[in-house]
Design a protein around this motif. Structure first.
Motif, PDB file in Angstrom:
ATOM      1  N   GLU A   1       0.860  -1.197   0.000  1.00 40.63           N
ATOM      2  CA  GLU A   1       0.000   0.000   0.000  1.00 40.63           C
ATOM      3  C   GLU A   1       0.891   1.241   0.000  1.00 40.63           C
ATOM      4  O   GLU A   1       1.068   1.882   1.021  1.00 40.63           O
ATOM      5  CB  GLU A   1      -0.874  -0.057   1.248  1.00 40.63           C
ATOM      6  N   THR A   2       1.441   1.607  -1.159  1.00 46.28           N
ATOM      7  CA  THR A   2       2.447   2.678  -1.177  1.00 46.28           C
ATOM      8  C   THR A   2       1.874   4.053  -1.520  1.00 46.28           C
ATOM      9  O   THR A   2       2.442   5.070  -1.139  1.00 46.28           O
ATOM     10  CB  THR A   2       3.572   2.357  -2.182  1.00 46.28           C
ATOM     11  N   GLY A   3       0.761   4.071  -2.248  1.00 49.09           N
ATOM     12  CA  GLY A   3       0.211   5.354  -2.721  1.00 49.09           C
ATOM     13  C   GLY A   3      -0.115   6.312  -1.598  1.00 49.09           C
ATOM     14  O   GLY A   3       0.355   7.452  -1.564  1.00 49.09           O
ATOM     15  N   ILE A   4      -0.899   5.836  -0.641  1.00 49.75           N
ATOM     16  CA  ILE A   4      -1.320   6.694   0.479  1.00 49.75           C
ATOM     17  C   ILE A   4      -0.108   7.087   1.330  1.00 49.75           C
ATOM     18  O   ILE A   4      -0.016   8.213   1.828  1.00 49.75           O
ATOM     19  CB  ILE A   4      -2.421   5.989   1.334  1.00 49.75           C
ATOM     20  N   VAL A   5       0.858   6.160   1.452  1.00 48.31           N
ATOM     21  CA  VAL A   5       2.059   6.421   2.250  1.00 48.31           C
ATOM     22  C   VAL A   5       2.890   7.545   1.627  1.00 48.31           C
ATOM     23  O   VAL A   5       3.340   8.462   2.324  1.00 48.31           O
ATOM     24  CB  VAL A   5       2.906   5.128   2.405  1.00 48.31           C
ATOM     25  N   THR A   6       3.066   7.485   0.330  1.00 48.15           N
ATOM     26  CA  THR A   6       3.845   8.515  -0.368  1.00 48.15           C
ATOM     27  C   THR A   6       3.199   9.882  -0.188  1.00 48.15           C
ATOM     28  O   THR A   6       3.870  10.872   0.133  1.00 48.15           O
ATOM     29  CB  THR A   6       3.945   8.189  -1.875  1.00 48.15           C
ATOM     30  N   MET A   7       1.890   9.930  -0.364  1.00 46.94           N
ATOM     31  CA  MET A   7       1.173  11.202  -0.258  1.00 46.94           C
ATOM     32  C   MET A   7       1.260  11.785   1.159  1.00 46.94           C
ATOM     33  O   MET A   7       1.577  12.965   1.340  1.00 46.94           O
ATOM     34  CB  MET A   7      -0.288  10.980  -0.652  1.00 46.94           C
TER      35      MET A   7
ATOM     36  N   THR B   1       3.382  11.032   3.621  1.00 48.54           N
ATOM     37  CA  THR B   1       4.761  11.336   4.022  1.00 48.54           C
ATOM     38  C   THR B   1       5.199  12.670   3.418  1.00 48.54           C
ATOM     39  O   THR B   1       5.857  13.487   4.076  1.00 48.54           O
ATOM     40  CB  THR B   1       5.725  10.217   3.559  1.00 48.54           C
ATOM     41  N   HIS B   2       4.817  12.877   2.167  1.00 48.02           N
ATOM     42  CA  HIS B   2       5.123  14.133   1.495  1.00 48.02           C
ATOM     43  C   HIS B   2       4.509  15.321   2.260  1.00 48.02           C
ATOM     44  O   HIS B   2       5.151  16.359   2.447  1.00 48.02           O
ATOM     45  CB  HIS B   2       4.569  14.050   0.073  1.00 48.02           C
ATOM     46  N   GLU B   3       3.280  15.149   2.717  1.00 47.29           N
ATOM     47  CA  GLU B   3       2.631  16.223   3.492  1.00 47.29           C
ATOM     48  C   GLU B   3       3.342  16.450   4.826  1.00 47.29           C
ATOM     49  O   GLU B   3       3.515  17.592   5.251  1.00 47.29           O
ATOM     50  CB  GLU B   3       1.154  15.894   3.708  1.00 47.29           C
TER      51      GLU B   3
ATOM     52  N   GLU C   1      -2.080  21.646   7.941  1.00 51.94           N
ATOM     53  CA  GLU C   1      -2.253  20.581   8.929  1.00 51.94           C
ATOM     54  C   GLU C   1      -3.710  20.112   8.994  1.00 51.94           C
ATOM     55  O   GLU C   1      -3.974  18.912   9.092  1.00 51.94           O
ATOM     56  CB  GLU C   1      -1.775  21.095  10.291  1.00 51.94           C
ATOM     57  N   ILE C   2      -4.649  21.034   8.916  1.00 51.89           N
ATOM     58  CA  ILE C   2      -6.054  20.620   8.967  1.00 51.89           C
ATOM     59  C   ILE C   2      -6.401  19.793   7.733  1.00 51.89           C
ATOM     60  O   ILE C   2      -7.074  18.761   7.821  1.00 51.89           O
ATOM     61  CB  ILE C   2      -6.989  21.837   9.157  1.00 51.89           C
TER      62      ILE C   2
END
Ligand SMILES: [Fe+2]
Ligand SMILES: [Fe+2]
Length: 163
Positions: free
Chosen positions: A75-81, A83-85, A127-128
């Motif tokens: 499950e890398t897609g959500i992790v990349t997004m 982590t970037h944030e 952050e919100i």
């Protein structure tokens, strides 16, 4: 389905949202540098603690434990997004936390209040938005990807490392 890990993250998200909302009110109520009395000083110290705990401990847990487990399951897609944030929020949160702490000691100057307002306003927005995304996507992903044992283990790590 509610998970233990999801419940702990949710609790911390709500604490952070509350701190950001109170920051937003404080920024909105003061066009000029406000007087830092005892009450405001306490508020600034509390804000600094909440922000540091969010971006150091909470982000750290998500990246070092939860996201790792997601990656192991492909499950890398959500992790990349997410982590970037984190990368874009962390320096801003530290900046606001440091300015708040300095103000608790020495008050605001025109310059430090301007910096605090700009960084604070930007932080609130980023952050919100990030928390809303995690509340919508991450909590569901936890319940889809972690079985009850993995969830219990993850929740224990959270309690040990974040509190
Ligand atoms: Fe989070
Ligand atoms: Fe996060």
């Amino acid at each position: 389905m509610q998970t233990q890990t999801g419940a702990l993250l949710h609790q911390a998200h709500m604490t952070t949202i509350e701190a950001l909302q109170s920051l937003e009110e404080f920024l909105g109520a003061n066009r000029k540098p406000p007087q830092v009395d005892d009450l405001v000083a306490r508020k600034m110290k509390q804000l600094s603690r909440t922000l540091r705990s969010e971006v150091e401990n909470h982000f750290g847990f998500e990246e070092n434990h939860l996201f790792k487990a997601f990656i192991e399951q492909g499950e890398t897609g959500i992790v990349t997004m997410l982590t970037h944030e984190h990368r874009s929020i962390l320096p801003l949160a530290i900046q606001v936390a440091d300015l708040a702490l300095a103000a608790a000691d020495a008050g605001f100057t025109d310059a430090s209040w301007g910096e605090f307002r700009d960084a604070g306003g930007e932080l609130i927005e980023r952050e919100i938005f990030h928390i809303q995304k995690e509340e919508m996507g991450l909590l569901a992903a936890i319940s889809a990807l972690l079985d009850p044992e993995a969830d219990a283990e993850m929740a224990n790590i959270y309690r040990a490392e974040v509190g």
